[in-house]
Scaffold this motif. Structure first.
Motif, PDB file in Angstrom:
ATOM      1  N   ARG A 225      46.835  43.839  42.152  1.00 10.76           N
ATOM      2  CA  ARG A 225      45.928  43.471  41.074  1.00 10.76           C
ATOM      3  C   ARG A 225      44.708  44.374  41.076  1.00 10.76           C
ATOM      4  N   ALA A 226      44.268  44.771  39.879  1.00 13.82           N
ATOM      5  CA  ALA A 226      43.005  45.487  39.715  1.00 13.82           C
ATOM      6  C   ALA A 226      42.294  44.891  38.507  1.00 13.82           C
ATOM      7  N   ARG A 227      40.997  44.659  38.644  1.00 10.19           N
ATOM      8  CA  ARG A 227      40.168  44.191  37.525  1.00 10.19           C
ATOM      9  C   ARG A 227      38.864  44.957  37.567  1.00 10.19           C
ATOM     10  N   GLY A 228      38.371  45.329  36.397  1.00  5.87           N
ATOM     11  CA  GLY A 228      37.123  46.078  36.396  1.00  5.87           C
ATOM     12  C   GLY A 228      36.457  46.108  35.040  1.00  5.87           C
ATOM     13  N   ARG A 229      35.145  46.356  35.065  1.00  3.10           N
ATOM     14  CA  ARG A 229      34.349  46.621  33.863  1.00  3.10           C
ATOM     15  C   ARG A 229      33.947  48.085  33.913  1.00  3.10           C
ATOM     16  N   LEU A 230      34.324  48.830  32.876  1.00  2.00           N
ATOM     17  CA  LEU A 230      34.117  50.269  32.889  1.00  2.00           C
ATOM     18  C   LEU A 230      33.431  50.725  31.608  1.00  2.00           C
ATOM     19  N   TRP A 231      32.931  51.983  31.635  1.00  2.00           N
ATOM     20  CA  TRP A 231      32.459  52.606  30.403  1.00  2.00           C
ATOM     21  C   TRP A 231      32.730  54.102  30.465  1.00  2.00           C
ATOM     22  N   MET A 232      32.959  54.681  29.283  1.00  2.00           N
ATOM     23  CA  MET A 232      33.313  56.102  29.202  1.00  2.00           C
ATOM     24  C   MET A 232      32.239  56.867  28.439  1.00  2.00           C
ATOM     25  N   LEU A 241      37.369  46.473  29.583  1.00  2.00           N
ATOM     26  CA  LEU A 241      37.928  45.623  30.627  1.00  2.00           C
ATOM     27  C   LEU A 241      39.246  46.218  31.096  1.00  2.00           C
ATOM     28  N   LEU A 242      39.331  46.497  32.390  1.00  4.41           N
ATOM     29  CA  LEU A 242      40.558  47.009  32.990  1.00  4.41           C
ATOM     30  C   LEU A 242      41.245  45.876  33.728  1.00  4.41           C
ATOM     31  N   GLU A 243      42.535  45.701  33.462  1.00  5.36           N
ATOM     32  CA  GLU A 243      43.340  44.711  34.176  1.00  5.36           C
ATOM     33  C   GLU A 243      44.707  45.321  34.455  1.00  5.36           C
ATOM     34  N   SER A 244      45.088  45.347  35.722  1.00 10.47           N
ATOM     35  CA  SER A 244      46.418  45.828  36.069  1.00 10.47           C
ATOM     36  C   SER A 244      47.079  44.827  36.997  1.00 10.47           C
ATOM     37  N   GLY A 284      20.831  51.662  31.661  1.00  9.46           N
ATOM     38  CA  GLY A 284      20.645  50.264  31.312  1.00  9.46           C
ATOM     39  C   GLY A 284      21.555  49.384  32.157  1.00  9.46           C
ATOM     40  N   ASP A 285      22.327  48.504  31.507  1.00  7.16           N
ATOM     41  CA  ASP A 285      23.228  47.623  32.256  1.00  7.16           C
ATOM     42  C   ASP A 285      24.623  48.222  32.392  1.00  7.16           C
ATOM     43  N   ARG A 286      24.836  49.441  31.885  1.00  8.11           N
ATOM     44  CA  ARG A 286      26.146  50.069  32.015  1.00  8.11           C
ATOM     45  C   ARG A 286      26.454  50.332  33.490  1.00  8.11           C
ATOM     46  N   VAL A 287      27.676  49.974  33.885  1.00  8.60           N
ATOM     47  CA  VAL A 287      28.049  50.142  35.290  1.00  8.60           C
ATOM     48  C   VAL A 287      29.573  50.172  35.391  1.00  8.60           C
ATOM     49  N   GLN A 288      30.058  50.906  36.382  1.00  6.31           N
ATOM     50  CA  GLN A 288      31.486  50.923  36.699  1.00  6.31           C
ATOM     51  C   GLN A 288      31.699  49.969  37.876  1.00  6.31           C
ATOM     52  N   GLU A 289      32.496  48.933  37.673  1.00  5.31           N
ATOM     53  CA  GLU A 289      32.791  47.980  38.747  1.00  5.31           C
ATOM     54  C   GLU A 289      34.284  47.688  38.749  1.00  5.31           C
ATOM     55  N   LEU A 290      34.876  47.855  39.915  1.00  3.42           N
ATOM     56  CA  LEU A 290      36.325  47.710  40.023  1.00  3.42           C
ATOM     57  C   LEU A 290      36.667  47.036  41.352  1.00  3.42           C
ATOM     58  N   ALA A 291      37.590  46.074  41.294  1.00  3.98           N
ATOM     59  CA  ALA A 291      38.116  45.438  42.504  1.00  3.98           C
ATOM     60  C   ALA A 291      39.628  45.558  42.473  1.00  3.98           C
ATOM     61  N   VAL A 292      40.196  46.038  43.568  1.00  6.64           N
ATOM     62  CA  VAL A 292      41.636  46.322  43.638  1.00  6.64           C
ATOM     63  C   VAL A 292      42.214  45.646  44.872  1.00  6.64           C
ATOM     64  N   ILE A 293      43.304  44.902  44.685  1.00  4.33           N
ATOM     65  CA  ILE A 293      44.036  44.322  45.812  1.00  4.33           C
ATOM     66  C   ILE A 293      45.276  45.183  46.033  1.00  4.33           C
ATOM     67  N   THR A 294      45.333  45.851  47.170  1.00  2.00           N
ATOM     68  CA  THR A 294      46.458  46.741  47.477  1.00  2.00           C
ATOM     69  C   THR A 294      47.405  46.073  48.466  1.00  2.00           C
ATOM     70  N   HIS A 295      48.670  46.484  48.406  1.00  2.00           N
ATOM     71  CA  HIS A 295      49.630  46.030  49.419  1.00  2.00           C
ATOM     72  C   HIS A 295      50.378  47.216  50.021  1.00  2.00           C
TER      73      HIS A 295
END
Length: 317
Positions: A225-232, A241-244, A284-295
């Motif tokens: 699983r991966a979830r994150g808030r990103l900006w380009m 919103l990134l979801e894998s 400002g409040d723009r930020v890259q935040e990502l959490a990934v659960i690896t196996h």
């Protein structure tokens, strides 16, 4: 009381749903294998009905809303390919019960398609992630348990044989902010266990679109699983919103950064407070935040790929 029961193993989930039915409780099951077939059981009497409509999802939700109004206590056995999360965001669901079998982790890390837009992995992960109660059908191995410790840390787990109607009395659905809430539920352990690990990434500068495409490839193998808030850089106003899950990944615009908005009033209080405390003079409040659960992925490779995708040379928009 409106309880949703989800699970990839149709028979196992049906058994759990039946065990949750007590006096005065109606049981409804939805089967999507041939249209939308609804079976309703009340006081030992069952009746089947085929729902109609151009939008299957709309027809199911409308039917379920009608049944929820008609019965004080309702247990709903969802078709295996339905995710309970979106339903719980629209209806007054009091509990989501997800049934996980021995094959859950294999399903949650694969790339088999459900339809053109979803994978079985996305459905499997969605079952566990939305749960208020996890019912284990079978003996889950150490690696699966380590994944659940990180994917659904605060969620109670019971064995299928422990399920009884009064179990629902102690479960209450806790809706979360899908976009600006925590990327992982509860306080999952950050240490590695049985090859399972949480990888976190945070940066302030924008992602280069082409380099981000390359970085996303590292999430498609060895990741649960991966979830994150990103900006380009090319879309600075949009919260992406990134979801894998397994071999399936989605990246979509879901909101506007407060730095690009003239109206903060529509934002949730916790979002405004966080933006004020973490305000960057350039971004400002723009930020890259990502959490990934690896196996089975290299955590350093993931961190390196996303670090290289950030445009570090930029200092202002």
């Amino acid at each position: 009381m409106l309880a949703l029961v989800a699970g990839l193993d149709r028979a196992a989930a049906a058994g759990v749903a039946a065990r949750l039915v007590g006096p005065g409780t109606a049981l409804v099951a939805y089967d999507l294998r041939d249209g939308i077939r609804r079976t309703l059981r009340v006081d030992g009497t069952a009746g089947a009905h085929l729902l109609s409509g151009h939008c299957a999802s709309c027809a199911l939700r409308a039917d379920l809303a009608m049944l929820a109004d008609a019965f004080d206590r309702l247990v709903v056995h969802l078709d295996p390919l339905l995710e309970p999360g979106p339903i719980a965001r629209e209806l007054p669901v009091t509990a989501v019960v997800s049934v996980l079998d021995d094959d859950w982790l294999a399903a949650a890390t694969g790339d088999d398609l459900v339809d053109g837009d979803r994978t079985v992995a996305q459905v499997a992960v969605g079952h566990a992630e939305a749960a208020d109660l996890l019912v284990l059908h079978g003996a889950l191995d150490l690696r699966t348990r380590a994944v659940l410790d990180r994917l659904a840390a605060p969620v109670r787990r019971v064995h299928a044989m422990q399920v009884a109607p009064d179990l629902l009395d102690g479960v209450r659905h806790a809706p979360v902010d899908e976009v600006f809430g925590p990327l992982l539920r509860g306080q999952p352990p950050l240490s590695a266990e049985a090859g399972v690990q949480v990888v976190t990434f945070r940066a302030r500068g924008p992602f280069d679109p082409r380099r981000l495409d390359d970085a996303l490839d590292v999430l498609l193998h060895g990741v649960v699983r991966a979830r994150g808030r990103l900006w380009m850089a090319s879309r600075p106003d949009e919260v992406l919103l990134l979801e894998s899950a397994g071999g399936g990944l989605a990246l979509s615009p879901v909101d506007t950064w407060l730095a690009a908005s003239d109206d903060w009033g529509a934002a949730a209080p916790h979002r405004r407070a966080r933006a004020a405390m973490d305000w960057h003079p350039a971004w400002g409040d723009r930020v890259q935040e990502l959490a990934v659960i690896t196996h089975a992925a290299d955590p350093d490779r993931i961190t390196r790929a996303f670090t290289e995708a950030v445009e570090h040379e930029r200092t202002a928009l």
